[in-house]
Each structure stands twice: as structure tokens, then as C-alpha cells.
Design an enzyme around this catalytic site. Structure first.
Site, PDB file in Angstrom:
ATOM      1  N   ASN A  92     -23.127  81.630   8.508  1.00 25.70           N
ATOM      2  CA  ASN A  92     -23.596  80.827   9.649  1.00 25.70           C
ATOM      3  C   ASN A  92     -23.665  79.337   9.304  1.00 25.70           C
ATOM      4  O   ASN A  92     -23.599  78.476  10.192  1.00 25.70           O
ATOM      5  CB  ASN A  92     -25.017  81.224  10.070  1.00 25.70           C
ATOM      6  CG  ASN A  92     -25.151  82.654  10.544  1.00 25.70           C
ATOM      7  OD1 ASN A  92     -26.208  83.248  10.376  1.00 25.70           O
ATOM      8  ND2 ASN A  92     -24.106  83.229  11.104  1.00 25.70           N
ATOM      9  N   LEU A  93     -23.838  79.037   8.015  1.00 29.32           N
ATOM     10  CA  LEU A  93     -24.265  77.686   7.634  1.00 29.32           C
ATOM     11  C   LEU A  93     -23.189  76.634   7.882  1.00 29.32           C
ATOM     12  O   LEU A  93     -23.497  75.443   8.009  1.00 29.32           O
ATOM     13  CB  LEU A  93     -24.699  77.668   6.161  1.00 29.32           C
ATOM     14  CG  LEU A  93     -25.896  78.584   5.844  1.00 29.32           C
ATOM     15  CD1 LEU A  93     -26.189  78.571   4.354  1.00 29.32           C
ATOM     16  CD2 LEU A  93     -27.136  78.161   6.623  1.00 29.32           C
ATOM     17  N   ASN A 137     -21.882  86.736  23.240  1.00 30.31           N
ATOM     18  CA  ASN A 137     -21.145  87.834  23.867  1.00 30.31           C
ATOM     19  C   ASN A 137     -21.390  87.855  25.375  1.00 30.31           C
ATOM     20  O   ASN A 137     -22.413  87.376  25.867  1.00 30.31           O
ATOM     21  CB  ASN A 137     -21.524  89.175  23.227  1.00 30.31           C
ATOM     22  CG  ASN A 137     -22.945  89.570  23.544  1.00 30.31           C
ATOM     23  OD1 ASN A 137     -23.199  90.189  24.569  1.00 30.31           O
ATOM     24  ND2 ASN A 137     -23.882  89.162  22.705  1.00 30.31           N
ATOM     25  N   CYS A 190     -16.224  86.180  17.737  1.00 27.82           N
ATOM     26  CA  CYS A 190     -16.248  84.901  17.024  1.00 27.82           C
ATOM     27  C   CYS A 190     -15.889  85.103  15.548  1.00 27.82           C
ATOM     28  O   CYS A 190     -15.201  84.291  14.943  1.00 27.82           O
ATOM     29  CB  CYS A 190     -17.634  84.266  17.147  1.00 27.82           C
ATOM     30  SG  CYS A 190     -17.630  82.487  17.016  1.00 27.82           S
ATOM     31  N   CYS A 204     -22.507  81.625  40.503  1.00 30.67           N
ATOM     32  CA  CYS A 204     -23.194  81.993  39.268  1.00 30.67           C
ATOM     33  C   CYS A 204     -22.164  82.264  38.167  1.00 30.67           C
ATOM     34  O   CYS A 204     -20.955  82.234  38.406  1.00 30.67           O
ATOM     35  CB  CYS A 204     -24.104  83.192  39.495  1.00 30.67           C
ATOM     36  SG  CYS A 204     -23.233  84.772  39.675  1.00 30.67           S
TER      37      CYS A 204
HETATM   38 ZN   LIG Z   1     -21.995  84.926  41.596  1.00 28.83          ZN
END
Ligand SMILES: [Zn+2]
Length: 251
Positions: free
Chosen positions: A69-70, A130, A185, A168
Site C-alpha cells: 500500500n505504501l 470495488n 487494482c 446517481c
Molecule cells: Zn440513478
């Protein structure tokens, strides 16, 4: 709500800004923002929001810091490998700015708990990795009437936008991604400077929305870090969207 002398000094460079000012600062101070994911996007967004003086940050992440992660998550240090990300990120935010109350939620957010975790917030910034999580978060934000900044980066592509009701996030991606199989990823890779840029841009959208500086909803901002090109595209609402669509609204 008033600002102390210390706060006036700390935030002087943004209080002096036209269209922001003391009123904008007070709005940030009163704001409660939930961050989904203390990863690469969160590493760009969390320092920006904490330093700017967002009063309450809730950081939701069920992961622990991994060495891999770093490369893109500079809010964590090498000696924190194995530590809970939500807790460490909350401590990081409060170390930057003692006027911020940061709360850690070491939980994986999903469709069952999203409503409970996100209620009582003024804005949600989703930097999760995700689509199943993103859709659960978006559905909860629509149901609760909370604006959502959704930010993502993979390989050389970054995308970030503000969603306020309709259209949305589900209008944008459709229903195909409700499964859990899109955590890619790790295989595809991502450039750390890109996730930090997109996370920082997400924080900018959040601050603009919270301070009332403009309504940026309905547009998706895309950064191609390979061709080095920024562009914005309008997001049309999907009439058949099962979260915000016509059928749901009339039913
Ligand atoms: Zn929508």
C-alpha cells in the site's frame, strides 16, 4: 458557531478567499463527512479535508496496512504495517488538525450496513476499490439524500464526480457490477501520484459543495495520466435506474 483566534490564524489563507470566507469556514467546521476507504484515494482526500477544517470525519475501512500500500498511501508509514487503516487514518487527521474530530470505523461497508454507517453525515466521499461497495454506498446516499463524491483510479485512468440524487452513480455504471469480482487494482496496477491527484480533486469537490461554492453535480471528471489529459463529461440520468429512476420515484 464561531471561530477561535487559533482557527482564524490556521485557516487565514482560505478565509481570505472570495466566495469562501468566514461563512465557508464555518460551514466546513459544522460539516460531517464520511470517507469510504483509507487507501490511495483516501490518502489524497483525508489530509486535504482535515487540514481545511472539516469538523467531523468518519473513516470507514476494514483493511490493515500492507507493505504494497505504501507506494500510493503516504498517510501510512513503514512502521505501521499490519495496523488498522481506519484508526491510523483517523489519528493522522487529528494530528494534522486538533480541531478535527475523526472517528474510525473498522468495518466493511455493504448494502446491509451502509444506511446505518452513513446517516447523520452531510457528504460522503467514496474512494473504495470495488463496484459492489460503490453501488451500496451510492444507493444509501440516494436513500438518505446525502451528496456523494465518487473517486476512483486504476492504471493511468482517474475519474471523480459529485452525485446529488439524480443522476446517481448507478445511472453511470448500471447494474452489472453488483458482484464482488471487480477488485482488480492488484492485477492492473496504479500510479500513486494519480490516486493522490484524484483523491485531492475529490476533496476539492467536497469542499466546494460543503462551503456552497457551486453545484458541480452531474459531471464526471476524467484524468488520463498516460496521455496527460483532463476532461469532463456530462452524466445523463438513466430513466430505468432502479435506485433513482422514474419507476422508483413514482412508486
Ligand atoms: Zn440513478
Amino acid at each position: 458557531m464561531s471561530l477561535s483566534d487559533q482557527e482564524l490564524e490556521r485557516y487565514a489563507r482560505q478565509i481570505v478567499l472570495p466566495r469562501f470566507g468566514g461563512a465557508g469556514q464555518n460551514k466546513l467546521k459544522a460539516a460531517r463527512v464520511a470517507l469510504i476507504g483509507a487507501g490511495g484515494i483516501g490518502s489524497g482526500a483525508i489530509p486535504a479535508l482535515a487540514a481545511a477544517g472539516v469538523g467531523k470525519l468518519t473513516i470507514i475501512d476494514n483493511d490493515v496496512v500492507d507493505r504494497s500500500n505504501l507506494q500510493r498511501q503516504p498517510i501510512f508509514r513503514d512502521d505501521q504495517i499490519g495496523g488498522e487503516k481506519a484508526l491510523l487514518a483517523a489519528q493522522f487527521a487529528m494530528a494534522i488538525n486538533p480541531h478535527v474530530e475523526a472517528v474510525a470505523r473498522h468495518r466493511r461497508i455493504d448494502a446491509d450496513n451502509a444506511g446505518e454507517l452513513l446517516e447523520d453525515h452531510d457528504l460522503v466521499l467514496d474512494g473504495s476499490d470495488n463496484f459492489a461497495t460503490r453501488l451500496a454506498v451510492s444507493d444509501a446516499c440516494v436513500a438518505l439524500g446525502i451528496p456523494l463524491v465518487s473517486a476512483a483510479a486504476v492504471q493511468f485512468q482517474g475519474q471523480v464526480g459529485l452525485f446529488r440524487g439524480r443522476p446517481c452513480f448507478r445511472c453511470f455504471v448500471g447494474d452489472a457490477f453488483d458482484s464482488e469480482d471487480c477488485d482488480n487494482c492488484a492485477e492492473l496496477g496504479v500510479l500513486g501520484a494519480l490516486t493522490l491527484t484524484i483523491g485531492g480533486f475529490g476533496a476539492l469537490l467536497a469542499i466546494r459543495a460543503l462551503a456552497g461554492m457551486g453545484d458541480d453535480a452531474g459531471k464526471l471528471h476524467l484524468l488520463d495520466a498516460d496521455r496527460l489529459d483532463w476532461r469532463a463529461i456530462p452524466l445523463p440520468a438513466d430513466p430505468g435506474c432502479r435506485t433513482c429512476g422514474v419507476a422508483r420515484q413514482s412508486g
